[in-house]
Scaffold this active site. Structure first.
Site, PDB file in Angstrom:
ATOM      1  N   LEU A  21       0.709  -1.030  -0.002  1.00  0.00           N
ATOM      2  CA  LEU A  21      -0.056  -0.046  -0.054  1.00  0.00           C
ATOM      3  C   LEU A  21       0.820   1.127   0.075  1.00  0.00           C
ATOM      4  O   LEU A  21       2.189   1.319   0.269  1.00  0.00           O
ATOM      5  CB  LEU A  21      -0.848   0.021   1.270  1.00  0.00           C
ATOM      6  CG  LEU A  21      -1.823  -1.341   1.371  1.00  0.00           C
ATOM      7  CD1 LEU A  21      -2.384  -1.235   2.724  1.00  0.00           C
ATOM      8  CD2 LEU A  21      -2.798  -1.109   0.101  1.00  0.00           C
ATOM      9  N   CYS A  22       0.338   2.482  -0.329  1.00  0.00           N
ATOM     10  CA  CYS A  22       0.812   3.725  -0.296  1.00  0.00           C
ATOM     11  C   CYS A  22       1.437   3.806   1.393  1.00  0.00           C
ATOM     12  O   CYS A  22       0.931   3.482   2.285  1.00  0.00           O
ATOM     13  CB  CYS A  22       0.005   4.768  -0.377  1.00  0.00           C
ATOM     14  SG  CYS A  22       0.500   6.314   0.068  1.00  0.00           S
ATOM     15  N   PRO A  23       2.699   4.395   1.350  1.00  0.00           N
ATOM     16  CA  PRO A  23       3.561   4.936   0.321  1.00  0.00           C
ATOM     17  C   PRO A  23       4.463   4.054  -0.392  1.00  0.00           C
ATOM     18  O   PRO A  23       5.461   4.248  -1.100  1.00  0.00           O
ATOM     19  CB  PRO A  23       4.472   5.939   1.007  1.00  0.00           C
ATOM     20  CG  PRO A  23       4.676   5.272   2.495  1.00  0.00           C
ATOM     21  CD  PRO A  23       3.255   4.621   2.703  1.00  0.00           C
ATOM     22  N   ASP A  48      -2.183  -1.772  -5.577  1.00  0.00           N
ATOM     23  CA  ASP A  48      -2.764  -0.684  -4.993  1.00  0.00           C
ATOM     24  C   ASP A  48      -3.889   0.088  -5.611  1.00  0.00           C
ATOM     25  O   ASP A  48      -3.171   0.675  -6.561  1.00  0.00           O
ATOM     26  CB  ASP A  48      -1.775   0.110  -4.010  1.00  0.00           C
ATOM     27  CG  ASP A  48      -2.430   1.303  -3.531  1.00  0.00           C
ATOM     28  OD1 ASP A  48      -3.574   1.194  -3.283  1.00  0.00           O
ATOM     29  OD2 ASP A  48      -1.501   2.223  -3.133  1.00  0.00           O
TER      30      ASP A  48
END
Lengths: 86, 167
Positions: A21-23, A48
């Site tokens: 997932l981010c980041p 994602d």
């Protein structure tokens, strides 16, 4: 976003960010791009959904070029070309 | 009237800059500034975080490993408890354990790992000098590489930032 055809010899690195997932996809892509030379290619694979917005934004901010995005199911494959040195 | 000396020279080729204030010392609130700063640095920006008040715990050598999620007065927290129950012993530990499990299941780095990542990308950590004085925190209590700074020094850094956020 279609760019010129790339030669077989163009250096190409693949970065598998599936499940991250981010980041993390942007973090890992940023690290990889920083070590590459202008014109080199980075293939980034991500699952994602946010990366569909994040990767184009990253390319814009870094001055790299997003050459293509291919989505198959929940898997997105981005082809990035490292931009000129700044 | 603005004197000529007050004009801030801006270099058009200079990288963009992110200036964050991290004011909260809970595990859940440690993530947003670290994620934003790490992302900014990954975009080729300069990034700096000013750790103030409870936020100072995020760069405190010992406390950064023990950040917790509040179970009380946190209706969106990992364990959604009425305040009366959330006040019971162990509720905070339960909420903290659950948040850590969520993060780990999502392959998200821990707070210490994020600090390492941010620091490796050149993110600057400013420690609020007033908070250190008020809470009795010394330079030796903080992780390596922090700049001890007052409000003026941080504002000087933030004045040329393109994005400034208070977390």
């Amino acid at each position: 976003m279609s760019g010129p055809a790339f030669r077989e010899s163009t250096p190409r690195l693949t970065l598998d960010c599936e499940g991250l997932l981010c980041p993390l996809p942007v973090y890992k892509a940023g690290l990889a791009l920083s070590r590459m030379s202008p014109g080199d290619l980075l293939e980034l694979v991500s699952t994602d959904p946010g990366s569909l917005a994040d990767v184009p934004a990253m390319a814009r901010q870094r001055g790299d070029h997003l050459r293509s995005v291919v989505t198959e199911g929940d898997r997105h494959v981005f082809l990035l070309e490292k931009g000129p040195a700044r | 009237m603005i004197a000529e000396d007050d004009a801030v020279p801006t270099d058009p080729s200079a990288p963009r800059r992110l200036a964050l204030v991290a004011s909260k010392g809970t595990l859940d609130q440690a993530y947003p500034p670290l994620i934003l700063a790490t992302t900014a640095a990954s975009l080729g920006w300069e990034a700096g975080i000013y750790f103030t008040f409870y936020g100072l715990d995020i760069i405190h050598r010992e406390r950064l490993e023990k950040l917790k999620v509040a179970s009380l007065a946190n209706p969106a927290g990992p364990i959604r408890l009425p305040n009366l129950i959330g006040a019971l012993p162990g509720a905070t530990l339960g909420a903290t354990a659950m948040m850590k499990k969520w993060m780990s299941n999502a392959a998200m780095p821990t707070v210490p790992e994020f600090i390492e990542m941010a620091s490796g990308l050149g993110v600057r950590f400013f420690a609020c000098a007033t908070t250190m004085g008020v809470m009795g925190v010394t330079a030796g209590d903080l992780i390596d590489g922090c700049d001890i700074a007052g409000a003026a020094a941080f504002l000087d850094y933030a004045a040329t930032a393109d994005v400034q956020l208070f977390v």
